[in-house]
Design a protein around this motif. Structure first.
Motif, PDB file in Angstrom:
ATOM      1  N   GLY A   1       0.776  -1.225   0.000  1.00 50.93           N
ATOM      2  CA  GLY A   1       0.000   0.000   0.000  1.00 50.93           C
ATOM      3  C   GLY A   1       0.812   1.281   0.000  1.00 50.93           C
ATOM      4  N   ILE A   2       0.138   2.353  -0.373  1.00 49.14           N
ATOM      5  CA  ILE A   2       0.717   3.695  -0.373  1.00 49.14           C
ATOM      6  C   ILE A   2       1.256   4.004   1.026  1.00 49.14           C
ATOM      7  CG2 ILE A   2       0.211   6.153  -0.656  1.00 49.14           C
ATOM      8  CD1 ILE A   2      -2.110   5.245  -2.543  1.00 49.14           C
ATOM      9  N   GLY A   3       2.497   4.501   1.073  1.00 48.34           N
ATOM     10  CA  GLY A   3       3.098   4.871   2.347  1.00 48.34           C
ATOM     11  C   GLY A   3       3.931   3.783   2.988  1.00 48.34           C
ATOM     12  N   THR A   4       3.839   2.551   2.480  1.00 50.01           N
ATOM     13  CA  THR A   4       4.702   1.493   3.007  1.00 50.01           C
ATOM     14  C   THR A   4       6.079   1.601   2.348  1.00 50.01           C
ATOM     15  OG1 THR A   4       4.100  -0.134   1.316  1.00 50.01           O
ATOM     16  CG2 THR A   4       2.701  -0.019   3.273  1.00 50.01           C
ATOM     17  N   ARG A   5       7.062   0.963   2.958  1.00 45.13           N
ATOM     18  CA  ARG A   5       8.427   1.099   2.440  1.00 45.13           C
ATOM     19  C   ARG A   5       8.662   0.310   1.168  1.00 45.13           C
ATOM     20  NH1 ARG A   5      11.903  -3.048   5.206  1.00 45.13           N
ATOM     21  NH2 ARG A   5      10.603  -4.189   6.692  1.00 45.13           N
ATOM     22  N   TRP A   6       7.712  -0.537   0.808  1.00 43.40           N
ATOM     23  CA  TRP A   6       7.868  -1.343  -0.406  1.00 43.40           C
ATOM     24  C   TRP A   6       7.069  -0.785  -1.590  1.00 43.40           C
ATOM     25  CZ3 TRP A   6       5.908  -3.593   4.191  1.00 43.40           C
ATOM     26  CH2 TRP A   6       6.869  -4.234   4.976  1.00 43.40           C
ATOM     27  N   HIS A   7       6.181   0.164  -1.323  1.00 44.49           N
ATOM     28  CA  HIS A   7       5.193   0.556  -2.335  1.00 44.49           C
ATOM     29  C   HIS A   7       5.822   1.054  -3.632  1.00 44.49           C
ATOM     30  CE1 HIS A   7       1.648   2.288  -4.210  1.00 44.49           C
ATOM     31  NE2 HIS A   7       2.311   3.419  -4.337  1.00 44.49           N
ATOM     32  N   GLU A   8       6.743   1.992  -3.547  1.00 45.72           N
ATOM     33  CA  GLU A   8       7.264   2.609  -4.766  1.00 45.72           C
ATOM     34  C   GLU A   8       8.013   1.602  -5.627  1.00 45.72           C
ATOM     35  OE1 GLU A   8       9.457   6.135  -3.917  1.00 45.72           O
ATOM     36  OE2 GLU A   8       7.740   7.158  -2.986  1.00 45.72           O
ATOM     37  N   GLU A   9       8.828   0.748  -5.001  1.00 49.47           N
ATOM     38  CA  GLU A   9       9.545  -0.268  -5.776  1.00 49.47           C
ATOM     39  C   GLU A   9       8.582  -1.285  -6.374  1.00 49.47           C
ATOM     40  OE1 GLU A   9      13.495  -1.822  -4.499  1.00 49.47           O
ATOM     41  OE2 GLU A   9      13.042  -0.687  -2.672  1.00 49.47           O
ATOM     42  N   ASP A  10       7.582  -1.671  -5.598  1.00 48.24           N
ATOM     43  CA  ASP A  10       6.567  -2.596  -6.108  1.00 48.24           C
ATOM     44  C   ASP A  10       5.883  -2.018  -7.344  1.00 48.24           C
ATOM     45  OD1 ASP A  10       7.027  -4.364  -4.022  1.00 48.24           O
ATOM     46  OD2 ASP A  10       5.140  -3.949  -2.984  1.00 48.24           O
ATOM     47  N   LEU A  11       5.436  -0.785  -7.241  1.00 49.71           N
ATOM     48  CA  LEU A  11       4.675  -0.159  -8.324  1.00 49.71           C
ATOM     49  C   LEU A  11       5.529  -0.023  -9.577  1.00 49.71           C
ATOM     50  CD1 LEU A  11       1.787   1.047  -8.704  1.00 49.71           C
ATOM     51  CD2 LEU A  11       2.846   3.289  -8.430  1.00 49.71           C
ATOM     52  N   ALA A  12       6.775   0.412  -9.404  1.00 47.83           N
ATOM     53  CA  ALA A  12       7.667   0.586 -10.554  1.00 47.83           C
ATOM     54  C   ALA A  12       7.955  -0.754 -11.227  1.00 47.83           C
ATOM     55  CB  ALA A  12       8.962   1.248 -10.122  1.00 47.83           C
ATOM     56  N   ALA A  13       8.224  -1.781 -10.433  1.00 47.11           N
ATOM     57  CA  ALA A  13       8.526  -3.099 -11.009  1.00 47.11           C
ATOM     58  C   ALA A  13       7.308  -3.682 -11.702  1.00 47.11           C
ATOM     59  CB  ALA A  13       9.011  -4.039  -9.907  1.00 47.11           C
ATOM     60  N   ALA A  14       6.143  -3.550 -11.072  1.00 50.37           N
ATOM     61  CA  ALA A  14       4.918  -4.071 -11.685  1.00 50.37           C
ATOM     62  C   ALA A  14       4.614  -3.341 -12.994  1.00 50.37           C
ATOM     63  CB  ALA A  14       3.751  -3.941 -10.713  1.00 50.37           C
ATOM     64  N   ALA A  15       4.794  -2.025 -12.999  1.00 54.33           N
ATOM     65  CA  ALA A  15       4.540  -1.250 -14.215  1.00 54.33           C
ATOM     66  C   ALA A  15       5.429  -1.716 -15.356  1.00 54.33           C
ATOM     67  CB  ALA A  15       4.759   0.238 -13.942  1.00 54.33           C
ATOM     68  N   LYS A  16       6.695  -1.970 -15.060  1.00 55.85           N
ATOM     69  CA  LYS A  16       7.618  -2.431 -16.106  1.00 55.85           C
ATOM     70  C   LYS A  16       7.240  -3.828 -16.607  1.00 55.85           C
ATOM     71  CE  LYS A  16      11.720   0.255 -14.732  1.00 55.85           C
ATOM     72  NZ  LYS A  16      11.151   0.999 -13.606  1.00 55.85           N
ATOM     73  N   ALA A  17       6.746  -4.685 -15.712  1.00 51.11           N
ATOM     74  CA  ALA A  17       6.364  -6.041 -16.111  1.00 51.11           C
ATOM     75  C   ALA A  17       5.137  -6.041 -17.019  1.00 51.11           C
ATOM     76  CB  ALA A  17       6.111  -6.899 -14.869  1.00 51.11           C
TER      77      ALA A  17
END
Length: 292
Positions: A77-93
């Motif tokens: 989720g937004i605000g967690t320490r994993w969110h930005e990396e998750d979103l960027a990696a998923a977008a690229k996939a």
């Protein structure tokens, strides 16, 4: 008689959460007769396993080994320490959808879409917003209309029960207002709306009843937590033979009665709204049959 092209339909009767940290589960998912998968990086994955789970989910999406299943990735989720990396990696996939927990406002939708696009998400990759808080319910209309890239609401009924300080009870009376508001907002915006999970995987009767309730309310399908729930869910959210034959009869009667002023079928008055419903039934049926 076939449905009109305007009633095109993507089957999302059954949408199964799969923990992306579990290689065996990801392998098994290839053979499950589910319409869509949510490859989970959030609740089902321990903190230490999240980077490996992210890599595994993205590899699954790009593998081409899941047939015609619609593949999505649920990020943290937004605000967690994993969110930005998750979103960027998923977008690229480039999955069919990126599922984001606890989306609470239209501004969050716009920020998520901007981040997806900045990370290079292809046009086919859509946003699926989880609706699971009072704030999201009260803002559902604005959220649903915030971006053309938003394709689905996913009801997070467990979190809604928690936030409402309610109870899980047969019939879900404490949740009905929230479910209906999300459906109203989704239908106005023309997006898919998916029902929440059923927690007791051993209670087949209770699960079947909740599937029927969700279908009758108007949900496109239901999110699931166990492969054993898929068959019953698929059957419930698909038109049965009688409904398909009735829809064909309505359309034929409408075609035959063109220009006559009053059209009836089996003693029932047929108007344009009945034609629209019949076309939707056939579009649903044809899309499901096409999946094989």
């Amino acid at each position: 008689m076939s449905a009109s092209p305007e009633t095109s339909y993507t089957p999302r009767r059954s949408v199964l959460y799969m923990p992306s940290s579990n290689a065996r589960a990801l392998e098994k998912a290839k053979t499950i007769a589910v319409d869509a998968l949510i490859l989970d990086l959030e609740d089902a994955v321990a903190p230490d396993d999240k980077p490996a789970a992210r890599e595994a989910a993205c590899a699954a999406v790009t593998s081409g080994k899941y047939g015609d299943k619609e593949l999505t990735i649920r990020v943290n989720g937004i605000g967690t320490r994993w969110h930005e990396e998750d979103l960027a990696a998923a977008a690229k996939a480039g999955p069919a959808g990126i599922v984001v927990p606890k989306v609470g406002s239209a501004d969050e939708v716009r920020s998520l879409v901007a981040a997806m696009e900045a990370a290079g998400a292809p046009e086919r990759t859509r946003l699926w917003a989880m609706v699971e808080t009072p704030a999201a319910i009260f803002s559902a209309r604005e959220i649903a209309q915030a971006s053309p890239r938003l394709e689905a609401f996913v009801l997070g009924t467990n979190d809604l029960v928690k936030e409402l300080q309610a109870q899980h009870v047969p019939g879900r009376e404490p949740l009905l207002t929230s479910l209906q508001l999300a459906l109203l907002a989704g239908r106005e915006a023309g997006i898919a709306v998916l029902d929440g999970v059923y927690n007791d995987v051993k209670d087949a009767e209770g699960f079947a009843a909740e599937c029927v309730q969700g279908r009758d309310m108007g949900f496109d399908g239901k999110t699931l937590i166990h492969p054993g729930q898929v068959e019953a869910c698929n059957a419930t959210f698909a038109p049965d033979e009688a409904a398909v034959e009735d829809a064909r009869g309505v359309l034929q009667a409408w075609q035959d009665g063109a220009g006559s002023g009053v059209v009836t079928y089996q003693g029932r008055l047929v108007e344009q709204l009945h034609v629209d419903i019949a076309e939707r039934v056939l579009a649903t049926h044809e899309a499901i049959v096409a999946r094989g």
